[in-house]
Design an enzyme around this catalytic site. Structure first.
Site, short mmCIF file in Angstrom:
data_model
loop_
_atom_site.label_atom_id
_atom_site.label_comp_id
_atom_site.label_asym_id
_atom_site.label_seq_id
_atom_site.Cartn_x
_atom_site.Cartn_y
_atom_site.Cartn_z
N LYS A 1 0.82 -1.23 0.00
CA LYS A 1 0.00 0.00 0.00
C LYS A 1 0.85 1.27 0.00
O LYS A 1 0.61 2.18 -0.78
CB LYS A 1 -0.91 0.03 1.23
CG LYS A 1 -1.99 -1.02 1.26
CD LYS A 1 -2.93 -0.84 2.45
CE LYS A 1 -2.29 -1.15 3.80
NZ LYS A 1 -1.95 -2.57 3.96
N THR A 2 1.81 1.33 0.91
CA THR A 2 2.60 2.56 1.04
C THR A 2 3.38 2.83 -0.24
O THR A 2 3.41 3.96 -0.74
CB THR A 2 3.57 2.46 2.24
OG1 THR A 2 2.80 2.29 3.43
CG2 THR A 2 4.42 3.71 2.37
N GLU B 1 -3.58 6.05 1.21
CA GLU B 1 -3.34 4.68 1.62
C GLU B 1 -4.54 4.25 2.48
O GLU B 1 -4.95 4.97 3.39
CB GLU B 1 -2.04 4.59 2.42
CG GLU B 1 -1.71 3.20 2.89
CD GLU B 1 -0.34 3.09 3.51
OE1 GLU B 1 -0.13 2.12 4.25
OE2 GLU B 1 0.52 3.97 3.26
#
Length: 456
Positions: free
Chosen positions: A124-125, A168
């Site tokens: 995600k990041t 995110e």
């Protein structure tokens, strides 16, 4: 009757944030402050984030005191702040509404034409960061919320004036179900956060509900190669754009590797859209980049911005982040804390041409370590040298009686260290020229790598 948070975060209203120094709470405070909300907050400790907020004119109290919520219109808290917190208890007693952080971000999202929400068990990041680079290159002036530090921003957030917000989006405690995505990216779906979810099927249901939040005219971007993702989304009545290494609406062609870094053409529905030269290593980052490309296509970003943005991305903080050198060995840090992430990291590391991979790993939470124990053992056999630090408890108590020592006993040659000081001392003993030294985990093990690099 459920209260509408929109009524409480308007200009002139007062909001008190409990845990205001947190990674997504401090940017939330900044965004609310910029929107004219009167923001106050509290945190357990002083930090750079707290200093920054005070410099903006936001009062922050250290410690959780019942009197801090007096006179506020609402309280916003992180998932880590529970009902027994003195401020939450005082707010409830006074009839002051208490909202979750995710609800506040969700409310803010509705002010943007495009809300690009990046979800998934892993990546995600990095993918949110890649999307940010692409939208900055396209001069779309996005607002951004990332669960980590992006060097291009100098922090994990950005307040822009464009029509797009990039976030995110975490599944833990179903946080992302408070969001309003117009483009929902699902990178993968795996068993994790089993202290909250019952099992993998429960997690799949959560991701499907997330996808169902997308309105008509929006898009769901999903990994065609991940069977759990495809299973979770089966029969979904939303516009879906799939991505994959070799197949999918968006996929890679002519993929080549230079020292572990991928170079490839991005194919979109049968035609070449862009050519990408990545500045981050590993096949997992090719997948992340394809997801970012698919999201960019959904929002009409030109190929030139995709190419420029991805080439300029050299990684987010704590994602294969270079810390320095020690005794001729290169020292890197990574946030990997799930077996799938470990596999991606360690297989990539093994292919980078170093003499040895030395991995110091700190498991994150007792429940995750116990639930995925056998998989951790298998992945931690990959390094040439494995050092195991005691489990980072995060929000948990050790009711399971589990220790990193249990993992070490199952991994040939592995060494157990109880403290950061012991890890740093062990790394000083074993590191030699030609090694890649990795400190790995979502806790504080990065400090051992920093101590090592500082002693060069």
């Amino acid at each position: 009757m459920e209260l509408n948070i929109q009524n409480y975060i308007r200009p002139g209203k007062r909001a008190h944030l409990v845990g205001i120094g947190g990674v997504s709470m401090s940017p939330l405070a900044e965004v609310l402050h910029g929107a004219g909300v009167v923001v106050t907050g509290s945190d357990m400790r002083e930090s750079a984030a707290v200093d920054h907020l005070r410099a903006l004119g936001i009062p922050v109290t250290i410690g959780h005191l019942p009197q801090s919520v007096a006179g506020t219109g609402c309280v916003i808290r992180t998932a880590a702040v529970h009902d027994d917190n003195p401020e939450i208890a005082a707010a409830r007693a006074a009839g002051i509404p208490v909202f979750e952080r995710a609800q506040a971000w969700g409310a803010l999202m509705t002010h943007y034409k495009n809300a690009l929400c990046v979800a998934g068990t892993h990546g995600k990041t990095t993918t949110t960061s890649m999307c940010t680079h692409i939208f900055l290159a396209a001069q779309r002036d996005p607002s951004v919320m990332i669960g980590g530090v992006l060097p291009a921003l100098g922090c994990g957030h950005r307040v822009g004036k464009g029509d797009t917000i990039i976030l995110e989006s975490c599944e833990y405690c179903n946080s992302f179900l408070s969001f309003f995505p117009t483009v929902a990216v699902i990178l993968n779906v795996e068993a994790d956060h089993l202290d909250f979810f019952k099992d993998l099927e429960d997690i799949k249901r959560s991701f499907r509900k997330f996808a169902e939040l997308v309105p008509a005219g929006g898009f769901v971007v999903a990994d065609r190669d991940d069977p759990h993702t495809m299973d979770a989304l089966e029969g979904l009545d939303r516009q879906m754009v799939t991505f994959g290494l070799e197949e999918g609406d968006v996929h890679a062609a002519n993929l080549t590797w230079v020292n572990g870094y991928g170079s490839f053409d991005v194919m979109a529905r049968g035609e070449k859209f862009a050519h990408v030269d990545l500045s981050v290593p590993g096949v997992h980052n090719v997948r992340n980049a394809l997801a970012a490309c698919a999201a960019a296509l959904c929002l009409n970003v030109p190929a030139s911005a995709v190419e420029e943005g991805l080439k300029a991305f050299h990684g987010a903080g704590r994602r294969f982040e270079k810390k320095g050198e020690y005794n001729g060995a290169m020292v890197y840090d990574d946030y990997a804390h799930h077996p799938d992430e470990l596999h991606a990291l360690l297989t990539t590391a093994k292919g980078l041409g170093y003499d040895r991979v030395v991995c110091a790993f700190q498991p994150h939470t007792y429940t995750r370590t116990a639930a995925l124990f056998d998989r951790f053992v298998e992945e931690l056999k990959l390094p040439d040298v494995t050092i195991l630090m005691e489990i980072f408890p995060a929000r948990e108590q050790n009711t399971l009686g589990i220790s990193s020592k249990d993992l070490a006993e199952k991994i040939p040659g592995a060494v157990y260290c109880a403290t950061l000081e012991e890890v740093a001392a062990r790394l000083r003993e074993v590191a030699r020229p030609g090694d890649l030294v990795l400190t790995v985990g979502a806790g504080d093990i990065y400090l051992a790598g920093e101590a090592l690099a500082a002693n060069n």
